[in-house]
Design an enzyme around this catalytic site. Sequence first.
Site, mmCIF file in Angstrom:
data_model
loop_
_atom_site.group_PDB
_atom_site.id
_atom_site.type_symbol
_atom_site.label_atom_id
_atom_site.label_comp_id
_atom_site.label_asym_id
_atom_site.label_seq_id
_atom_site.Cartn_x
_atom_site.Cartn_y
_atom_site.Cartn_z
ATOM 1 N N GLY A 169 0.764 -1.248 0.000
ATOM 2 C CA GLY A 169 0.000 0.000 0.000
ATOM 3 C C GLY A 169 0.786 1.284 0.000
ATOM 4 O O GLY A 169 0.201 2.357 0.110
ATOM 5 N N GLU B 52 2.183 -10.401 -1.247
ATOM 6 C CA GLU B 52 2.814 -11.587 -1.821
ATOM 7 C C GLU B 52 3.848 -12.224 -0.894
ATOM 8 O O GLU B 52 4.632 -13.071 -1.322
ATOM 9 C CB GLU B 52 3.486 -11.225 -3.154
ATOM 10 C CG GLU B 52 2.576 -10.609 -4.189
ATOM 11 C CD GLU B 52 1.523 -11.572 -4.724
ATOM 12 O OE1 GLU B 52 1.401 -12.693 -4.190
ATOM 13 O OE2 GLU B 52 0.824 -11.201 -5.668
ATOM 14 N N HIS C 74 6.302 -6.576 -12.729
ATOM 15 C CA HIS C 74 5.190 -6.736 -13.669
ATOM 16 C C HIS C 74 5.656 -6.355 -15.072
ATOM 17 O O HIS C 74 5.213 -5.355 -15.634
ATOM 18 C CB HIS C 74 4.001 -5.879 -13.225
ATOM 19 C CG HIS C 74 3.355 -6.355 -11.966
ATOM 20 N ND1 HIS C 74 2.242 -5.751 -11.425
ATOM 21 C CD2 HIS C 74 3.656 -7.392 -11.135
ATOM 22 C CE1 HIS C 74 1.887 -6.376 -10.314
ATOM 23 N NE2 HIS C 74 2.740 -7.371 -10.118
ATOM 24 N N HIS D 69 0.025 -12.152 -14.370
ATOM 25 C CA HIS D 69 0.399 -11.492 -13.119
ATOM 26 C C HIS D 69 1.768 -10.826 -13.169
ATOM 27 O O HIS D 69 1.887 -9.646 -12.874
ATOM 28 C CB HIS D 69 0.340 -12.521 -11.988
ATOM 29 C CG HIS D 69 0.470 -11.947 -10.619
ATOM 30 N ND1 HIS D 69 0.262 -12.688 -9.472
ATOM 31 C CD2 HIS D 69 0.811 -10.716 -10.189
ATOM 32 C CE1 HIS D 69 0.446 -11.931 -8.411
ATOM 33 N NE2 HIS D 69 0.794 -10.723 -8.815
#
Length: 207
Positions: free
Chosen positions: A56, A86, A107, A169
């Site tokens: 976050g 994760e 990513h 993902h």
Amino acid sequence: MSVVEVRDIYDIEDLIKQDIINVMRNLHRRNLVSALSGNVSVRVPKTNYIWITPSGLHKAELKRDDLVKMDLNGNIVEGHHKPSTEWRFHVAIYRARPDVQAVIHSHNPAVLILDSLDIKLDPSLLIEAKYYIKGIAYVPEAEPGSEELAKYVAESVSSGINVVILRKHGVVALGKNIYEAETIAETLEDLAQFQLYTTILRHLLNK
């Protein structure tokens, strides 16, 4: 344990935290992670503890106090924030692979494009990729942060490979240190871009 040994451990952990911050900024600059995506962890040498990025918080603006220390059972040892969602596959990797000292989850856009087209990466296309990439595992789609995903990842790395591609993902890169893991993640994207562009050009030239 002597005072000198305790001090040395704290010095090492300060370096680990700064390395994590540096690498997260590098990955963000290369568009391999976004503000709130991607995560990095590093094992404290010769221990069952890791430092991992928090959940976050903006990944390019992390500070040392933002990082979270965990044990390999998933318990928080130090830190004021929630660890990355994760964390389960991070600790699963360290439990399965004592040789791994750093884990990066990025990513990579080009990697994900090729994976969505069911095109497997070919490390033989780039000398750098042949040098750094020691095997690629592909795992099926699973909910981010889930026990299922952690199980898939742990099983896939047990053979000694250092790259995992998560369906829809992202990428997991394993290294003997954080900068090796970063190099692998970046090299993987270089390879994917090269392979994607050559695939498109070959298709256009053969029309």
